[in-house]
Design a protein around this motif. Structure first.
Motif, PDB file in Angstrom:
ATOM      1  N   GLY A  75      -0.124  11.945 -13.275  1.00  0.00           N
ATOM      2  CA  GLY A  75      -0.854  13.170 -13.540  1.00  0.00           C
ATOM      3  C   GLY A  75      -2.256  12.942 -14.066  1.00  0.00           C
ATOM      4  N   GLY A  76      -2.668  11.672 -14.155  1.00  0.00           N
ATOM      5  CA  GLY A  76      -3.999  11.389 -14.685  1.00  0.00           C
ATOM      6  C   GLY A  76      -4.061  11.458 -16.194  1.00  0.00           C
ATOM      7  N   ARG A  77      -2.934  11.236 -16.866  1.00  0.00           N
ATOM      8  CA  ARG A  77      -2.891  11.319 -18.333  1.00  0.00           C
ATOM      9  C   ARG A  77      -3.044   9.932 -18.936  1.00  0.00           C
ATOM     10  N   ILE A  78      -3.810   9.865 -20.008  1.00  0.00           N
ATOM     11  CA  ILE A  78      -3.990   8.624 -20.755  1.00  0.00           C
ATOM     12  C   ILE A  78      -3.478   8.842 -22.162  1.00  0.00           C
ATOM     13  N   LYS A  79      -2.527   8.010 -22.590  1.00  0.00           N
ATOM     14  CA  LYS A  79      -2.019   8.075 -23.955  1.00  0.00           C
ATOM     15  C   LYS A  79      -2.566   6.908 -24.754  1.00  0.00           C
ATOM     16  N   THR A  80      -3.059   7.218 -25.933  1.00  0.00           N
ATOM     17  CA  THR A  80      -3.581   6.202 -26.824  1.00  0.00           C
ATOM     18  C   THR A  80      -3.673   6.805 -28.210  1.00  0.00           C
ATOM     19  N   VAL A 136     -15.162  10.350 -18.260  1.00  0.00           N
ATOM     20  CA  VAL A 136     -15.401   8.908 -18.316  1.00  0.00           C
ATOM     21  C   VAL A 136     -15.632   8.542 -19.769  1.00  0.00           C
ATOM     22  N   GLN A 137     -14.789   7.672 -20.272  1.00  0.00           N
ATOM     23  CA  GLN A 137     -14.906   7.290 -21.674  1.00  0.00           C
ATOM     24  C   GLN A 137     -15.170   5.794 -21.786  1.00  0.00           C
ATOM     25  N   GLN A 138     -16.108   5.442 -22.626  1.00  0.00           N
ATOM     26  CA  GLN A 138     -16.444   4.055 -22.855  1.00  0.00           C
ATOM     27  C   GLN A 138     -16.115   3.708 -24.298  1.00  0.00           C
ATOM     28  N   PHE A 139     -15.199   2.780 -24.481  1.00  0.00           N
ATOM     29  CA  PHE A 139     -14.886   2.290 -25.814  1.00  0.00           C
ATOM     30  C   PHE A 139     -15.478   0.892 -25.955  1.00  0.00           C
ATOM     31  N   LYS A 140     -15.162   0.225 -27.017  1.00  0.00           N
ATOM     32  CA  LYS A 140     -15.783  -1.061 -27.309  1.00  0.00           C
ATOM     33  C   LYS A 140     -15.600  -2.053 -26.173  1.00  0.00           C
ATOM     34  N   ASP A 141     -14.387  -2.195 -25.666  1.00  0.00           N
ATOM     35  CA  ASP A 141     -14.117  -3.222 -24.663  1.00  0.00           C
ATOM     36  C   ASP A 141     -13.442  -2.675 -23.412  1.00  0.00           C
ATOM     37  N   ILE A 142     -13.488  -1.389 -23.210  1.00  0.00           N
ATOM     38  CA  ILE A 142     -12.803  -0.821 -22.053  1.00  0.00           C
ATOM     39  C   ILE A 142     -13.492   0.458 -21.610  1.00  0.00           C
ATOM     40  N   SER A 143     -13.530   0.653 -20.308  1.00  0.00           N
ATOM     41  CA  SER A 143     -14.067   1.880 -19.733  1.00  0.00           C
ATOM     42  C   SER A 143     -12.948   2.575 -18.974  1.00  0.00           C
ATOM     43  N   LEU A 144     -12.793   3.876 -19.196  1.00  0.00           N
ATOM     44  CA  LEU A 144     -11.743   4.661 -18.560  1.00  0.00           C
ATOM     45  C   LEU A 144     -12.380   5.762 -17.729  1.00  0.00           C
ATOM     46  N   SER A 145     -11.884   5.946 -16.524  1.00  0.00           N
ATOM     47  CA  SER A 145     -12.416   6.993 -15.658  1.00  0.00           C
ATOM     48  C   SER A 145     -11.290   7.607 -14.841  1.00  0.00           C
ATOM     49  N   GLY A 179      -7.079   8.684  -8.868  1.00  0.00           N
ATOM     50  CA  GLY A 179      -6.261   8.356 -10.022  1.00  0.00           C
ATOM     51  C   GLY A 179      -7.082   7.883 -11.204  1.00  0.00           C
ATOM     52  N   LEU A 180      -6.456   7.054 -12.024  1.00  0.00           N
ATOM     53  CA  LEU A 180      -7.084   6.533 -13.238  1.00  0.00           C
ATOM     54  C   LEU A 180      -7.530   5.088 -13.017  1.00  0.00           C
ATOM     55  N   THR A 181      -8.690   4.751 -13.587  1.00  0.00           N
ATOM     56  CA  THR A 181      -9.173   3.375 -13.517  1.00  0.00           C
ATOM     57  C   THR A 181      -9.572   2.921 -14.914  1.00  0.00           C
ATOM     58  N   ALA A 182      -9.043   1.775 -15.307  1.00  0.00           N
ATOM     59  CA  ALA A 182      -9.425   1.143 -16.573  1.00  0.00           C
ATOM     60  C   ALA A 182     -10.132  -0.163 -16.245  1.00  0.00           C
ATOM     61  N   THR A 183     -11.307  -0.367 -16.818  1.00  0.00           N
ATOM     62  CA  THR A 183     -12.099  -1.564 -16.547  1.00  0.00           C
ATOM     63  C   THR A 183     -12.355  -2.301 -17.854  1.00  0.00           C
ATOM     64  N   SER A 184     -12.161  -3.617 -17.821  1.00  0.00           N
ATOM     65  CA  SER A 184     -12.357  -4.421 -19.026  1.00  0.00           C
ATOM     66  C   SER A 184     -12.745  -5.826 -18.611  1.00  0.00           C
ATOM     67  N   LEU A 185     -13.150  -6.638 -19.571  1.00  0.00           N
ATOM     68  CA  LEU A 185     -13.481  -8.032 -19.331  1.00  0.00           C
ATOM     69  C   LEU A 185     -12.364  -8.923 -19.835  1.00  0.00           C
ATOM     70  N   PHE A 186     -12.069  -9.956 -19.051  1.00  0.00           N
ATOM     71  CA  PHE A 186     -10.997 -10.880 -19.417  1.00  0.00           C
ATOM     72  C   PHE A 186     -11.417 -12.277 -18.984  1.00  0.00           C
ATOM     73  N   SER A 187     -11.676 -13.160 -19.953  1.00  0.00           N
ATOM     74  CA  SER A 187     -12.018 -14.546 -19.680  1.00  0.00           C
ATOM     75  C   SER A 187     -13.186 -14.664 -18.704  1.00  0.00           C
ATOM     76  N   GLY A 188     -14.190 -13.805 -18.888  1.00  0.00           N
ATOM     77  CA  GLY A 188     -15.353 -13.846 -18.023  1.00  0.00           C
ATOM     78  C   GLY A 188     -15.177 -13.098 -16.721  1.00  0.00           C
ATOM     79  N   LEU A 189     -14.013 -12.528 -16.492  1.00  0.00           N
ATOM     80  CA  LEU A 189     -13.741 -11.796 -15.264  1.00  0.00           C
ATOM     81  C   LEU A 189     -13.796 -10.303 -15.518  1.00  0.00           C
ATOM     82  N   LYS A 190     -14.238  -9.577 -14.510  1.00  0.00           N
ATOM     83  CA  LYS A 190     -14.156  -8.128 -14.571  1.00  0.00           C
ATOM     84  C   LYS A 190     -12.794  -7.710 -14.050  1.00  0.00           C
TER      85      LYS A 190
END
Length: 750
Positions: free
Chosen positions: A254-259, A267-276, A281-292
Motif C-alpha cells: 500500500g506504499g506504507r512506511i513504518k518507522t 520524498v524524505q531524506q534522513f541522515k543516511d537514507i532517502s525514501l520515495s 511503489g516504494l524506494t529506499a536508497t542508501s550507501l553501503f560499503s561505497g555502493l549505492k
C-alpha cells in the motif's frame, strides 16, 4: 592472428576472394581455396572449427582434440554457442592496424577470413601461446598492456606466457577503465534470487536477512507471510537499517512506511537514507560499503540493486541469506513476526490448476521481447520460481504476471534494457504497484476480489478458525443493557459483501468499521434498541437481532442476501429473602447474580408523598405507604414487578399464619385497603395498606415481597389486574413467547 570485440580474424596474404557470411553452431569444415591462410610458414586451404563444453577451436589439420598437438587457435566458447564465417575483401585501414600491432607482418593483405563471435581469451597455437587482444593489438614478449574497455591488464613474459588481471567476480567494467559492482537480488513470492543468481525458496513465515554487514550495522530484511494458502509464503514487507543507525525502515504493502520517525512528505531524506514513493511503489536508497543500494518494493516484489565501486573490494563483500533464530531479534519484530513462524502447514492440492498453461506463461521469459535480456539476466531462476509457485498457488492477484514484472525490472536495473510494452502481448496490466494506498491490517493482505478490484483479504491462518466454524465473525458480546457483534471485514470482502449495506432490524442501525483492524461492529443498547426482540422463558432473557442486507421494501439488490441472527442471553438472578419489621422503616439489599448487579431498598412512609418515614410504632388501621426502589438497573430496558407481598408474625417468610397483600402483581381483593401504584412501569414500585396485627399475637409484623425483573418491550411488564381472575393472572406476559421472565424473590427486614 588478431581478435577484436566481435571478430576473430585470421589473415592470408595472397589473392582476394569474397563470399557471403555463413552461420554455424556445430563442428564445420570450411574451404579456404579462395583465400588460403598463411600460418607460421604453412599455407592452409581448409579450416576445421568446432565447439567444446568450454571452448571454441579453429584448427588446420582436423577438428580439435585436446590430446593432439596440431596447430589450433583455442578460445572461450561464445555465450550463444554460435559463430559466423565470412571471407572479406581487402581493408587498407584494417591492414594498417594489423601491421602496427604485429611488427613481423611484411606482406600485403588481399583478403581476410573472419569468425565473428562474442568472447575473447587466450588462444593456443601448437606448443606456442599467443595472446589475442580485444583491441586488435598484440603484445610483445616481456611487456604489459592495459585495456580500458575491458578493465584488464595483460602481462606477456619473456618466454611468451601470458597472465591477466581485471575486475572481480562480482564486478563489471564500465568501458572507461573502472571496475564497478552491479548486483541485483530479486525477492518475489516465496522465491529469493540472490546476487549470484542462485534461487532459494522460503517455506515459512519468518524474517530473513538479504544483505548484512556486521561492521557497519547495515542490513536489509525480508519478512514473509502467508496469503490465501497456509503452505505458500509470500514476501510481505522489506526492512532496511542504514549503516551506523539503530532505526529500521519498514516498507509495506500500500506504499506504507513504518518507522519510529515521522514521515512528512512524498520524498524524505534522513541522515543516511532517502525514501520515495511513486506509481511503481516504494524506494529506499542508501550507501553501503561505497555502493549505492536501492531497495524497490511494489507490495509483492522487492529488488535490491547495488551499484558502484566497493571500498572493501569485491572479495570482501559479504552477502548472506540466513534465518534469524535469535530470540531478541524475533522480539524486536513482534509487530510483524511471531514465535511460531517456522511452523509449516499442508493445504489440499488445488485440482483446478492447469500446469501446461502455467508452463507456457512462465516460458514467455525466453521469448521476445524478454529474450533480448537473457544474456544479461539469466531467466532460468525466474522461470523456475514462476512454475513452482503457480503450481501450488492459483494465479489470483495477478501472480501470473508478477514474475514477468520482476524479470523486466531486473533487466532494466542490471542492464538498462527496456523491454517496451511487453505486457500487452503477455496479457498483463501495465506494471505498477498493486494496491497502492490500500492499507491493510496485520491479519490481512491486499489482493484481487472476485470483482477484479483490489481489497484487504484475510490471511489463511487468521481466517481458518472462522471458515472451520462457518462464521463471519466473533460471538456476540452481551451486557445487561447492551449487545454487540463483530464481523471480520476481510471475510466480508472475500464474499463480495459491502459492509455499508448491512444493517440490524432497524435499518438505521448500521455497522461501524474500525479503521485499523477493519472489524465491523453492530451494536444496540437501551438508548437505541435497533429493533431488538426481547424474549423470556423463565430461565433466560433473550435479546435477539438480525444483520441483514436490505429491507423487504427494496425492489432490487446487487448484493448477496445476508441474514445473521445473534442473541444475548441473560440468566435468571438468584432468589434472595430478607425480613423487615414494619417499625424499622427501611432496609437495603445488594444483589449480584450473573450479569445483574444492583441494589433494592424497601422503605415505609406515613404519607402518600413518601416524605415522612415511619420513626416509631404504627397504630392499628393506620394507613402506611411502602416503596420498593432499585439502583443499578436501566429503566429504559428493565422494569421491576412486585409479583407478591405478604405478612408473617415471625421473621421467616414461609411460616404461618400468612396474610396476603399482593397476589400475581395485583392487590388482594380480600383486603380492600391495599392499593398498588406503578407496578411494572419502571425500576421502582409502590403500594399502601391499613396496618393490622395477627389475632392472638400483639408482637411484630414482618413484611415480605417477591419481585421480578422484566425486560421492557411494548409495555408488556404491567400486570393485568382487571381482565383475569386470581389464579389465572400472568403478572408479566410476553406476547412473543407467553412465558414468565426471570424472578428474584426478596424479603426485607432487620
Amino acid at each position: 592472428p588478431l581478435l577484436n570485440i566481435l571478430h576473430l580474424t585470421v589473415f592470408m596474404f595472397s589473392c582476394f576472394a569474397g563470399a557471403a557470411a555463413e552461420k554455424f553452431d556445430k563442428a564445420t569444415k570450411f574451404n579456404l581455396t579462395l583465400c588460403p591462410i598463411s600460418f607460421y610458414q604453412n599455407v592452409y586451404q581448409k579450416v576445421y572449427v568446432n565447439f567444446t563444453n568450454k571452448n571454441f577451436a579453429i584448427c588446420f589439420n582436423g577438428f580439435y582434440n585436446s590430446e593432439s598437438n596440431d596447430d589450433c587457435i583455442i578460445g572461450p566458447k561464445p555465450d550463444s554457442a554460435q559463430a559466423k564465417f565470412i571471407i572479406r575483401e581487402k581493408d587498407s585501414s584494417y591492414e594498417a592496424q594489423s601491421k602496427a600491432a604485429v611488427k613481423t607482418i611484411r606482406s600485403s593483405m588481399t583478403c581476410s577470413v573472419h569468425f565473428d563471435m562474442i568472447n575473447i581469451g587466450i588462444f593456443k597455437t601448437g606448443n606456442t601461446k599467443v595472446f589475442l587482444l580485444s583491441s586488435g593489438v598484440g603484445i610483445l614478449p616481456n611487456s604489459t598492456a592495459y585495456f580500458e574497455k575491458t578493465c584488464r591488464n595483460f602481462i606477456c613474459s619473456i618466454d611468451r606466457s601470458v597472465t591477466s588481471t581485471g575486475c572481480g567476480e562480482q564486478e563489471e567494467c564500465d568501458g572507461s577503465g573502472r571496475c564497478f559492482t552491479n548486483l541485483i537480488c530479486t525477492v518475489t513470492g516465496p522465491t529469493v534470487i540472490d546476487f549470484q543468481g542462485q534461487q532459494s525458496s522460503v517455506k515459512d513465515r519468518c524474517v530473513y536477512s538479504l544483505v548484512s554487514d556486521s561492521s557497519s550495522g547495515f542490513e536489509v530484511l525480508a519478512n514473509f507471510q502467508e496469503r490465501r494458502r497456509r503452505d505458500v509464503s509470500f514476501l510481505d514487507s522489506v526492512s532496511l537499517r542504514p549503516a551506523g543507525s539503530k532505526v529500521y525502515f519498514h516498507l509495506e504493502q500500500g506504499g506504507r512506511i513504518k518507522t519510529v520517525l515521522t514521515l512528512k512528505s512524498p520524498v524524505q531524506q534522513f541522515k543516511d537514507i532517502s525514501l520515495s514513493k511513486d506509481k511503481n511503489g516504494l524506494t529506499a536508497t542508501s550507501l553501503f560499503s561505497g555502493l549505492k543500494m536501492s531497495a524497490l518494493f511494489d507490495g509483492y516484489t522487492a529488488q535490491i540493486h547495488m551499484r558502484g565501486r566497493n571500498k572493501q573490494g569485491s572479495n570482501e563483500l559479504i552477502i548472506i541469506l540466513q534465518l534469524f533464530n535469535e530470540v531478541d531479534l524475533l522480539r524486536f519484530f513482534l509487530f510483524f513476526c511471531f514465535a511460531s513462524c517456522e511452523r509449516q502447514y499442508e493445504d489440499p492440492v488445488d485440482s483446478q490448476i492447469d500446469r501446461n498453461l502455467i508452463s507456457e506463461q512462465c516460458n514467455l521469459l525466453r521469448a521476445a521481447p524478454f529474450s533480448s535480456c537473457n544474456k544479461n539476466v539469466d531467466p532460468t531462476p525466474y522461470i523456475s520460481a514462476c512454475n513452482r509457485t503457480l503450481c501450488e498457488y492459483s494465479s489470483a492477484d495477478g501472480l501470473g504476471c508478477q514474475f514477468l514484472w520482476a524479470y523486466a525490472t531486473a533487466c532494466k536495473l542490471k542492464s538498462n534494457i527496456t523491454l517496451g510494452r511487453w505486457w500487452l502481448d503477455a496479457g498483463c496490466s501495465e506494471p505498477q504497484a498493486l494496491c497502492q494506498d490500500k492499507l491493510c491490517s496485520d491479519h490481512e493482505f491486499c489482493g484481487r476480489k472476485h470483482s477484479g478490484k483490489t481489497g484487504c483479504l484475510c490471511r489463511a491462518l487468521f481466517a481458518s478458525k472462522y471458515k472451520l466454524s462457518g462464521t463471519l465473525g466473533e460471538p456476540a458480546v452481551c451486557r445487561k443493557n447492551s449487545g454487540s457483534i463483530t464481523l471480520v471485514g476481510c471475510l466480508l470482502e472475500e464474499k463480495g459483501i459491502n459492509y455499508s449495506v448491512l444493517h440490524l432490524n432497524d435499518r438505521s442501525c448500521r455497522g461501524v468499521m474500525d479503521e485499523e483492524n477493519h472489524m465491523v461492529t453492530f451494536s444496540f443498547d437501551s438508548s437505541n434498541t435497533c429493533g431488538t426482540e426481547i424474549m423470556n422463558n423463565g430461565s433466560w432473557i433473550n435479546y435477539k437481532n438480525t444483520i441483514i442486507t436490505q429491507s423487504s421494501s427494496d425492489v432490487v439488490t446487487r448484493h448477496d442476501q445476508v441474514f445473521i441472527d445473534f442473541s444475548c442471553y441473560h440468566t435468571q438472578p438468584d432468589i434472595k429473602i430478607v425480613a423487615l419489621k414494619i417499625k424499622d422503616n427501611s432496609v437495603v439489599q445488594h444483589i449480584k447474580s450473573g450479569e445483574w448487579s444492583y441494589s433494592v431498598s424497601m422503605k415505609v412512609y406515613e404519607d402518600g408523598a413518601y416524605t415522612r418515614a415511619v420513626n416509631s410504632g404504627v397504630l392499628l388501621n393506620q394507613k402506611i405507604w411502602v416503596e420498593l426502589k432499585t439502583d443499578g438497573l436501566d429503566a429504559k430496558t428493565i422494569a421491576v414487578v412486585m409479583d407478591s407481598c405478604w405478612a408473617t408474625s415471625k421473621e421467616s417468610h414461609d411460616l404461618k399464619p400468612r396474610y396476603d397483600l399482593i397476589i400475581d402483581g395485583c392487590a388482594d381483593p380480600n383486603d380492600g385497603t391495599v392499593e398498588v401504584e406503578g407496578n411494572g412501569a419502571g425500576t421502582s414500585t409502590y403500594f399502601s395498606f391499613n396496618m393490622f396485627e395477627f389475632s392472638g399475637n400483639s408482637g411484630d409484623v414482618y413484611l415480605h415481597c417477591k419481585i421480578q425483573l422484566c425486560p421492557k418491550q411494548e409495555n408488556n411488564c404491567i400486570p393485568d389486574c382487571y381482565n383475569e381472575p386470581i389464579g389465572e393472572r400472568r403478572s408479566v406476559r410476553s406476547p412473543k413467547t407467553n412465558t414468565y421472565p426471570a424472578i428474584i424473590s426478596m424479603a426485607w427486614g432487620h
